[in-house]
Design an enzyme around this catalytic site. Structure first.
Site, PDB file in Angstrom:
ATOM      1  N   ASN A   7      41.724 -24.366   1.824  1.00  0.00           N
ATOM      2  CA  ASN A   7      41.570 -23.671   3.146  1.00  0.00           C
ATOM      3  C   ASN A   7      40.143 -23.205   3.223  1.00  0.00           C
ATOM      4  OD1 ASN A   7      41.840 -22.014   5.209  1.00  0.00           O
ATOM      5  ND2 ASN A   7      42.675 -20.271   4.067  1.00  0.00           N
ATOM      6  N   LYS A   9      38.750 -21.989   5.738  1.00  0.00           N
ATOM      7  CA  LYS A   9      38.434 -20.909   6.699  1.00  0.00           C
ATOM      8  C   LYS A   9      37.440 -21.253   7.846  1.00  0.00           C
ATOM      9  CE  LYS A   9      39.759 -18.046   2.853  1.00  0.00           C
ATOM     10  NZ  LYS A   9      40.057 -16.748   2.166  1.00  0.00           N
ATOM     11  N   HIS A  92      48.630 -16.477   7.217  1.00  0.00           N
ATOM     12  CA  HIS A  92      47.642 -16.031   6.083  1.00  0.00           C
ATOM     13  C   HIS A  92      47.380 -14.688   6.228  1.00  0.00           C
ATOM     14  CE1 HIS A  92      43.774 -16.117   4.083  1.00  0.00           C
ATOM     15  NE2 HIS A  92      44.259 -17.243   3.509  1.00  0.00           N
ATOM     16  N   GLU A  94      44.768 -13.207   6.129  1.00  0.00           N
ATOM     17  CA  GLU A  94      43.588 -12.830   7.244  1.00  0.00           C
ATOM     18  C   GLU A  94      44.260 -12.692   8.687  1.00  0.00           C
ATOM     19  OE1 GLU A  94      40.769 -15.875   5.752  1.00  0.00           O
ATOM     20  OE2 GLU A  94      40.801 -14.409   3.939  1.00  0.00           O
ATOM     21  N   GLU A 161      50.484 -15.427  -1.857  1.00  0.00           N
ATOM     22  CA  GLU A 161      49.037 -14.850  -1.849  1.00  0.00           C
ATOM     23  C   GLU A 161      48.783 -13.396  -1.930  1.00  0.00           C
ATOM     24  OE1 GLU A 161      46.235 -18.218  -0.767  1.00  0.00           O
ATOM     25  OE2 GLU A 161      46.772 -17.183   1.042  1.00  0.00           O
ATOM     26  N   GLY A 167      40.044 -13.806  -2.247  1.00  0.00           N
ATOM     27  CA  GLY A 167      38.572 -13.853  -2.114  1.00  0.00           C
ATOM     28  C   GLY A 167      37.742 -12.675  -2.874  1.00  0.00           C
ATOM     29  N   SER A 201      41.733 -16.303  -5.347  1.00  0.00           N
ATOM     30  CA  SER A 201      40.865 -16.503  -6.471  1.00  0.00           C
ATOM     31  C   SER A 201      41.022 -17.249  -7.431  1.00  0.00           C
ATOM     32  CB  SER A 201      40.478 -14.941  -7.113  1.00  0.00           C
ATOM     33  OG  SER A 201      40.039 -14.132  -6.084  1.00  0.00           O
TER      34      SER A 201
HETATM   35  C1  PEP Z   1      42.819 -18.094   0.743  1.00  0.00           C
HETATM   36  O1  PEP Z   1      42.268 -18.089   1.785  1.00  0.00           O
HETATM   37  O2  PEP Z   1      44.116 -18.753   1.066  1.00  0.00           O
HETATM   38  C2  PEP Z   1      42.579 -18.159  -0.647  1.00  0.00           C
HETATM   39  C3  PEP Z   1      43.620 -18.183  -1.756  1.00  0.00           C
HETATM   40  O3  PEP Z   1      41.348 -17.588  -1.005  1.00  0.00           O
HETATM   41  P1  PEP Z   1      40.507 -17.659  -2.278  1.00  0.00           P
HETATM   42  O4  PEP Z   1      40.753 -18.872  -3.093  1.00  0.00           O
HETATM   43  O5  PEP Z   1      39.030 -17.460  -1.897  1.00  0.00           O
HETATM   44  O6  PEP Z   1      40.962 -16.069  -2.962  1.00  0.00           O
END
Ligand code: PEP
Length: 241
Positions: A7, A9, A92, A94, A161, A167, A201
């Site tokens: 992803n 973003k 997601h 976000e 998630e 992040g 992460s």
């Molecule tokens: C995500 O945006 O779905 C995500 C898991 O981000 P990160 O791996 O940066 O935590």
């Protein structure tokens, strides 16, 4: 087959996306990766991120809840299919947190995704507060309910998630990921064709243990997926960060 979704973003121009695709292609060569790879670039880079050799497929990062019409700035599921996407990320954290997307709109997006013949990558997970209050299981039940109108026999990807892990550099432990996976597998037991991913992460350092010991079917990867070598390494293909 395990599934690894990058992803990106709101990152990468078309030129940067072409460079990434070229490099990932070099790393993969002509080997059979034995895993499924998906890249979710920004809409503007869908074409640039494509692999003419089909070694990875494309996902939209978001989709409109409506079919078509006067919705300035929106991109429909049909347009994503037309642009070569096979998957779409829906829900997601976000989108939920920064853009106020809640269960009603997410259910409509899921319907649009199915109408266009695409597969949703439906994201869910608890916030830090909910976790501290012991509400993780309750939150997962409520978020799975959004899938209520989705056909049981259709292929589905669900990404656990936890919001506190996205992040932040603070990935879930293997135990957290395993217990969420077990709970989600129970909640989705009627779904014959569902895969459960972990996201939050994931790095080249923690990927192997998380994958092998939690029993998830792959990862949704944000930050670490921005480098092709790291995305490949996390997916077990080789290369380094
Ligand atoms: C995500 O945006 O779905 C995500 C898991 O981000 P990160 O791996 O940066 O935590």
């Amino acid at each position: 087959m395990n599934l690894f979704v990058a992803n990106w973003k709101m990152n990468k121009t078309r030129e940067e996306s072409r460079d990434y695709a070229r490099r990932l292609g070099e790393i993969l060569g002509d080997r059979d990766p034995r895993v499924e790879l998906v890249i979710a670039p920004p809409y503007t880079a869908l074409d640039a991120a494509r692999d003419p050799g089909g070694r990875w497929s494309l996902a939209g990062q978001n989709v409109a809840a409506e079919t078509e019409g006067a919705y300035t700035g929106e991109v429909s599921a049909r347009m994503l299919a037309d642009a070569g996407c096979r998957y779409v990320i829906v829900g997601h954290s976000e989108r939920r947190r920064l853009f106020g997307e809640e269960s009603g709109v997410l259910a409509r997006k899921l319907t649009r995704v199915r109408e266009a013949g695409l597969t949703p990558i439906y994201c869910l997970g608890e916030t830090e507060e909910e976790r501290e209050e012991g509400l993780t299981a309750t939150v997962l039940v409520a978020q799975v309910e959004t899938l209520g109108g989705d056909p049981d026999d259709a292929p589905l990807v669900v990404a656990y998630e936890p919001v506190w892990a996205i992040g932040t550099g603070k990935a879930a432990t293997v135990e957290d990921a395993r217990s969420a996976r077990v709970h989600l597998a129970e909640l989705l037991s009627a779904r014959r064709n569902a895969r459960i991913l972990y996201g939050g992460s994931v790095t080249t350092e923690n990927a192997r243990a998380l994958l092998d010991e939690s029993g998830v079917d792959g990862f949704l990867i944000g930050g670490a997926s921005l480098k092709p070598a790291a995305f490949a390494a996390i997916s077990g293909i080789g290369g380094d960060s």
